[in-house]
Design an enzyme around this catalytic site. Structure first.
Site, short mmCIF file in Angstrom:
data_model
loop_
_atom_site.label_atom_id
_atom_site.label_comp_id
_atom_site.label_asym_id
_atom_site.label_seq_id
_atom_site.Cartn_x
_atom_site.Cartn_y
_atom_site.Cartn_z
N CYS A 130 16.98 11.35 2.08
CA CYS A 130 17.27 10.02 1.54
C CYS A 130 16.30 8.97 2.09
O CYS A 130 15.81 8.12 1.33
CB CYS A 130 18.71 9.61 1.83
SG CYS A 130 19.91 10.54 0.86
N HIS A 133 13.01 9.49 0.28
CA HIS A 133 13.14 9.14 -1.13
C HIS A 133 13.14 7.61 -1.31
O HIS A 133 12.40 7.08 -2.15
CB HIS A 133 14.46 9.74 -1.65
CG HIS A 133 14.80 9.40 -3.05
ND1 HIS A 133 14.61 10.28 -4.09
CD2 HIS A 133 15.34 8.28 -3.61
CE1 HIS A 133 15.02 9.72 -5.22
NE2 HIS A 133 15.46 8.50 -4.95
N GLU A 134 13.94 6.92 -0.51
CA GLU A 134 14.06 5.47 -0.67
C GLU A 134 12.81 4.74 -0.17
O GLU A 134 12.39 3.74 -0.77
CB GLU A 134 15.32 4.94 0.02
CG GLU A 134 16.62 5.58 -0.44
CD GLU A 134 16.94 5.49 -1.94
OE1 GLU A 134 16.16 4.89 -2.72
OE2 GLU A 134 17.96 6.06 -2.35
N ILE A 135 12.20 5.21 0.90
CA ILE A 135 10.95 4.58 1.37
C ILE A 135 9.84 4.80 0.35
O ILE A 135 9.04 3.89 0.10
CB ILE A 135 10.59 5.08 2.79
CG1 ILE A 135 11.60 4.51 3.81
CG2 ILE A 135 9.16 4.69 3.16
CD1 ILE A 135 11.52 5.12 5.20
N LEU A 138 10.33 2.11 -2.15
CA LEU A 138 9.85 0.81 -1.64
C LEU A 138 8.33 0.72 -1.73
O LEU A 138 7.77 -0.37 -1.87
CB LEU A 138 10.30 0.60 -0.20
CG LEU A 138 11.80 0.47 0.04
CD1 LEU A 138 12.09 0.33 1.52
CD2 LEU A 138 12.41 -0.68 -0.75
#
Length: 166
Positions: A130, A133-135, A138
């Site tokens: 996660c 994935h989220e970085i 961004l």
């Protein structure tokens, strides 16, 4: 707290690099609360400000159910293991489709909390996936960019078919 509209693939805002947060104030707290409400309604386990059209480096994750939500401001990966894992991924911006992505099995991230205090966190398994994935999001990299062109094209066709059916 508000459920915001989620930006859907292939919206070009999902390709933008998010700007660092510099003000740790009531507006940031409201954004984090809105992200949590929006993620729960989607439903999902992770969301970024770019997913609701705000190009700021804010991530909310909730992997272990209500009460486990964490907010990460200005996160970045400081270390990643050589060992990798395959894990199914998807996105609140592309609901209904998933595919396996190869990621580092363990990571150490640096981030700030809602008060602007610098923190670090080590993660493995789903939490490590996660974070990566989220970085990526961004940084303007939508998760399907990590797939081969063939897999990506098949997944986009599947998603388009689901969108036409709704």
């Amino acid at each position: 707290m508000t459920i915001r509209t989620i930006v859907k693939f292939p919206d070009t805002r999902l390709k933008l690099v998010a700007e660092p947060v510099t003000a740790f104030d009531a507006d940031l707290r409201a954004l984090a609360a809105d992200l949590l409400d929006t993620m729960r309604a989607a439903p999902g386990v992770g969301i970024t400000a770019p997913h609701i059209g705000i190009a700021r480096r804010v991530v909310v994750l909730e992997l272990e159910g209500p009460g486990s939500a964490r907010t990460y401001v200005n996160p970045g990966i400081h270390w990643a293991s050589e060992e990798t894992i395959l894990h199914a991924e998807g996105s609140v911006s592309m609901p209904g489709v998933t595919d396996e992505i190869r990621r580092h099995a363990r990571v150490r991230i640096g981030y700030q909390d809602l008060d602007g205090i610098e923190r670090t966190e080590e993660a493995d398994g789903l939490l490590a996936v996660c974070h990566q994935h989220e970085i990526d999001q961004l940084d303007g990299m939508f998760w399907i960019q990590r797939l081969s062109k063939l897999k990506r094209d098949r997944l986009v066709k599947r998603y388009d078919k689901l969108q036409r059916a709704n």
